[in-house]
Design a protein around this motif. Sequence first.
Motif, mmCIF file in Angstrom:
data_model
loop_
_atom_site.group_PDB
_atom_site.id
_atom_site.type_symbol
_atom_site.label_atom_id
_atom_site.label_comp_id
_atom_site.label_asym_id
_atom_site.label_seq_id
_atom_site.Cartn_x
_atom_site.Cartn_y
_atom_site.Cartn_z
ATOM 1 N N VAL A 50 -8.268 12.129 -4.301
ATOM 2 C CA VAL A 50 -7.280 11.027 -4.632
ATOM 3 C C VAL A 50 -6.125 11.054 -3.559
ATOM 4 O O VAL A 50 -5.574 12.255 -3.327
ATOM 5 C CB VAL A 50 -6.492 11.391 -6.076
ATOM 6 N N VAL A 51 -5.954 9.934 -2.799
ATOM 7 C CA VAL A 51 -5.005 9.612 -1.795
ATOM 8 C C VAL A 51 -3.915 8.908 -2.352
ATOM 9 O O VAL A 51 -4.300 7.669 -2.842
ATOM 10 C CB VAL A 51 -5.876 9.104 -0.623
ATOM 11 N N ARG A 52 -2.848 9.186 -1.980
ATOM 12 C CA ARG A 52 -1.707 8.412 -2.408
ATOM 13 C C ARG A 52 -0.925 7.806 -1.057
ATOM 14 O O ARG A 52 -0.921 8.447 -0.112
ATOM 15 C CB ARG A 52 -0.613 9.300 -3.042
ATOM 16 N N VAL A 53 -0.515 6.609 -0.995
ATOM 17 C CA VAL A 53 0.132 5.992 0.103
ATOM 18 C C VAL A 53 1.645 5.763 -0.269
ATOM 19 O O VAL A 53 1.883 5.378 -1.435
ATOM 20 C CB VAL A 53 -0.581 4.400 0.472
ATOM 21 N N GLU A 67 -3.748 14.017 -3.302
ATOM 22 C CA GLU A 67 -3.362 14.507 -4.525
ATOM 23 C C GLU A 67 -3.363 15.968 -4.619
ATOM 24 O O GLU A 67 -4.535 16.511 -4.429
ATOM 25 C CB GLU A 67 -3.946 13.833 -5.690
ATOM 26 N N PRO A 68 -2.400 16.849 -5.223
ATOM 27 C CA PRO A 68 -2.404 18.365 -5.020
ATOM 28 C C PRO A 68 -3.428 18.521 -6.191
ATOM 29 O O PRO A 68 -3.387 17.935 -7.352
ATOM 30 C CB PRO A 68 -1.029 18.586 -5.401
#
Length: 188
Positions: free
Chosen positions: A106-109, A100-101
Amino acid sequence: MVGSKSFEGRETMDTDNKHPGVKSVGWALVQASRLHRSRTGDKLSELGLFAGQEQVLQALGNSGPMTMGELAAILRVRPPTASKTVSRLSSLKLVERHTEPGDARVVRVKLTKEGKRKAAAIDALWDEVESELLQGFDSKDRKRLRKLLRKAAKNLAGLTGADQTGFETDDEVDGLEAASEPEMAATA
């Protein structure tokens, strides 16, 4: 257990030998679930996937990009379990992970183009297996079975401390779908 060979060469049970739980709803549920999982697994192997991976692709295909925590919650698994499956799907180039910028924790898939193709194939596969599972059931039987299974799952979720959401009745699900349609139109 005494058995005999069927025409396929598999061991079959003699009709005199029955499992003691044969009259149990839970036993019947486990048997149906096991056979459903096996049938789905056979179909998934044709796509180069294993059972469980399809659920990640379906969730991402339906909801779009999400965090690992959101994905784990939808799948009703612990985050490390979701992460392990995502890693395997990432190595197959079916999903991508992005931080996440502003917050690298926070990791988005999200699905790749190939992941989207597999998700569509899984939807068709799922519909096929569902049709096989419910062959001979009329729409009233299907709705009643779905309602009863949701109620049973909610009962057990309450006893185990699991999340009880997601076990809505058909009327509640229909209401959720109707409520989300204007939102989807506004974002399209």
